[in-house]
Design a protein around this motif. Structure first.
Motif, PDB file in Angstrom:
ATOM      1  N   MET A   1       0.839  -0.940   0.000  1.00  0.00           N
ATOM      2  CA  MET A   1       0.214   0.027   0.002  1.00  0.00           C
ATOM      3  C   MET A   1       0.926   1.237  -0.056  1.00  0.00           C
ATOM      4  N   ILE A   2       0.402   2.393  -0.733  1.00  0.00           N
ATOM      5  CA  ILE A   2       1.267   3.591  -0.831  1.00  0.00           C
ATOM      6  C   ILE A   2       0.445   4.353   0.268  1.00  0.00           C
ATOM      7  N   ALA A   3       1.170   4.641   1.095  1.00  0.00           N
ATOM      8  CA  ALA A   3       0.632   5.628   2.337  1.00  0.00           C
ATOM      9  C   ALA A   3       0.888   7.207   2.422  1.00  0.00           C
ATOM     10  N   ARG A   4       2.159   7.683   1.616  1.00  0.00           N
ATOM     11  CA  ARG A   4       2.648   8.896   1.670  1.00  0.00           C
ATOM     12  C   ARG A   4       3.396   9.106   0.398  1.00  0.00           C
ATOM     13  N   LEU A   5       3.289  10.186  -0.281  1.00  0.00           N
ATOM     14  CA  LEU A   5       3.989  10.714  -1.423  1.00  0.00           C
ATOM     15  C   LEU A   5       4.995  11.948  -0.815  1.00  0.00           C
ATOM     16  N   SER A   6       6.314  12.000  -1.149  1.00  0.00           N
ATOM     17  CA  SER A   6       7.036  13.163  -0.992  1.00  0.00           C
ATOM     18  C   SER A   6       7.963  13.297  -2.193  1.00  0.00           C
ATOM     19  N   GLY A   7       7.840  14.128  -2.826  1.00  0.00           N
ATOM     20  CA  GLY A   7       8.637  14.544  -4.027  1.00  0.00           C
ATOM     21  C   GLY A   7       8.338  15.825  -4.494  1.00  0.00           C
ATOM     22  N   ILE A   8       8.645  16.062  -5.877  1.00  0.00           N
ATOM     23  CA  ILE A   8       8.487  17.304  -6.654  1.00  0.00           C
ATOM     24  C   ILE A   8       7.156  17.348  -7.209  1.00  0.00           C
ATOM     25  N   LEU A   9       6.506  18.399  -7.039  1.00  0.00           N
ATOM     26  CA  LEU A   9       5.179  18.630  -7.820  1.00  0.00           C
ATOM     27  C   LEU A   9       5.553  18.967  -9.360  1.00  0.00           C
ATOM     28  N   ILE A  10       4.954  17.932 -10.265  1.00  0.00           N
ATOM     29  CA  ILE A  10       5.558  18.251 -11.822  1.00  0.00           C
ATOM     30  C   ILE A  10       4.421  18.808 -12.505  1.00  0.00           C
ATOM     31  N   ASP A  11       3.153  18.345 -12.174  1.00  0.00           N
ATOM     32  CA  ASP A  11       2.069  18.777 -13.077  1.00  0.00           C
ATOM     33  C   ASP A  11       0.738  18.894 -11.912  1.00  0.00           C
ATOM     34  N   LYS A  12      -0.347  19.945 -12.311  1.00  0.00           N
ATOM     35  CA  LYS A  12      -1.265  19.797 -11.689  1.00  0.00           C
ATOM     36  C   LYS A  12      -2.200  20.623 -12.119  1.00  0.00           C
ATOM     37  N   THR A  13      -3.346  19.674 -12.631  1.00  0.00           N
ATOM     38  CA  THR A  13      -4.383  19.863 -13.465  1.00  0.00           C
ATOM     39  C   THR A  13      -5.615  19.162 -12.796  1.00  0.00           C
ATOM     40  N   PRO A  14      -6.584  20.010 -12.172  1.00  0.00           N
ATOM     41  CA  PRO A  14      -7.650  19.590 -11.157  1.00  0.00           C
ATOM     42  C   PRO A  14      -8.555  18.450 -11.691  1.00  0.00           C
ATOM     43  N   PRO A  15      -8.753  17.573 -11.009  1.00  0.00           N
ATOM     44  CA  PRO A  15      -8.266  17.291  -9.670  1.00  0.00           C
ATOM     45  C   PRO A  15      -7.005  16.463  -9.662  1.00  0.00           C
ATOM     46  N   GLN A  16      -6.320  16.362 -10.703  1.00  0.00           N
ATOM     47  CA  GLN A  16      -5.048  15.310 -10.619  1.00  0.00           C
ATOM     48  C   GLN A  16      -3.827  16.015 -10.477  1.00  0.00           C
ATOM     49  N   VAL A  17      -2.722  15.604  -9.718  1.00  0.00           N
ATOM     50  CA  VAL A  17      -1.477  16.070  -9.547  1.00  0.00           C
ATOM     51  C   VAL A  17      -0.435  14.810 -10.043  1.00  0.00           C
ATOM     52  N   VAL A  18       0.791  15.290 -10.569  1.00  0.00           N
ATOM     53  CA  VAL A  18       1.770  14.191 -10.332  1.00  0.00           C
ATOM     54  C   VAL A  18       2.848  14.655  -9.795  1.00  0.00           C
ATOM     55  N   ILE A  19       3.521  13.668  -8.888  1.00  0.00           N
ATOM     56  CA  ILE A  19       4.491  13.986  -8.008  1.00  0.00           C
ATOM     57  C   ILE A  19       5.725  13.183  -8.321  1.00  0.00           C
ATOM     58  N   ASP A  20       6.726  13.741  -8.742  1.00  0.00           N
ATOM     59  CA  ASP A  20       8.013  12.895  -9.103  1.00  0.00           C
ATOM     60  C   ASP A  20       8.607  12.515  -7.650  1.00  0.00           C
ATOM     61  N   CYS A  21       8.856  11.287  -7.574  1.00  0.00           N
ATOM     62  CA  CYS A  21       9.338  10.535  -6.423  1.00  0.00           C
ATOM     63  C   CYS A  21      10.670   9.832  -6.916  1.00  0.00           C
ATOM     64  N   HIS A  22      11.910  10.548  -6.813  1.00  0.00           N
ATOM     65  CA  HIS A  22      13.042  10.025  -7.265  1.00  0.00           C
ATOM     66  C   HIS A  22      12.830   9.326  -8.542  1.00  0.00           C
ATOM     67  N   GLY A  23      12.479  10.297  -9.600  1.00  0.00           N
ATOM     68  CA  GLY A  23      12.413   9.372 -11.067  1.00  0.00           C
ATOM     69  C   GLY A  23      11.202   8.876 -11.326  1.00  0.00           C
ATOM     70  N   VAL A  24      10.250   8.581 -10.364  1.00  0.00           N
ATOM     71  CA  VAL A  24       8.834   7.923 -10.853  1.00  0.00           C
ATOM     72  C   VAL A  24       7.869   8.918 -10.476  1.00  0.00           C
TER      73      VAL A  24
END
Length: 194
Positions: A1-24
């Protein structure tokens, strides 16, 4: 299970966001309350998540606070409420407003959320009744009176044309043992100052 994401916000288009976590890049959907509090793209972000696996999809939902995620999980337990509906409810109402609506048993506040009809709102109120607690709304000795008076004050203010957010904020500030008449006067006084 994925409980938390910490990384760089690379895209945000409501309601979706994409977070880069060490290249993923993890794509997740967030309620609008979380979306509005996100930093600019290219900045670091931390989201608590709920991972849902269905026959046809694996979905990730992100939240800015533990309170939002816990409420989302509670909404999923309600019969007939799926992840999309739960996300819509959290986008239309803050957690505090939802808890207030449940405490006051006000289906009208929930039906303002797109996709929530009268029957769904009533089911939500029934199944969530004992799941939320509102500070300042009830006391051990006068819980029923406070709930009834607050509900009557809320209905009176809505009938006078005040919006839900202002009304809920004013009702939250009322003393627990206030009468309906005094509650309306105090709430109107508080609303006139805003």
């Amino acid at each position: 299970m994925i409980a938390r994401l910490s990384g760089i916000l690379i895209d945000k288009t409501p309601p979706q966001v994409v977070i880069d976590c060490h290249g993923v890049g993890y794509e997740c959907e967030v309620p609008m309350s979380t979306f509005y509090n996100l930093p600019a793209t290219g900045e670091k972000v931390v989201l608590l998540t709920q991972f849902i696996v269905r026959e046809d999809a694996q979905l990730l939902y992100g939240f800015g606070s533990e309170q939002e995620r816990a409420t989302f999980r509670q909404l999923l337990k309600v019969n007939g409420i799926g992840a999309k509906s739960a996300l819509s409810i959290l986008s239309g109402l803050s957690v505090d407003d939802l808890a207030q609506a449940v405490a006051l048993q006000e289906p009208g506040l929930l039906t303002k959320v797109p996709g929530v009809g009268k029957k769904t709102a009533e089911r939500l109120l029934l199944e969530l009744k004992d799941k939320f607690s509102i500070e300042g709304l009830t006391t051990a000795g006068g819980a029923a009176h406070a709930k009834s008076a607050s509900s009557d004050v809320l209905n009176a203010l809505l009938a006078l044309g005040y919006n839900e957010r202002e009304t809920l904020a004013a009702v939250k500030q009322l003393p627990a043992d206030v009468s309906v008449t005094d509650g309306i006067k105090l709430a109107l006084k508080a609303l006139s100052k805003t």
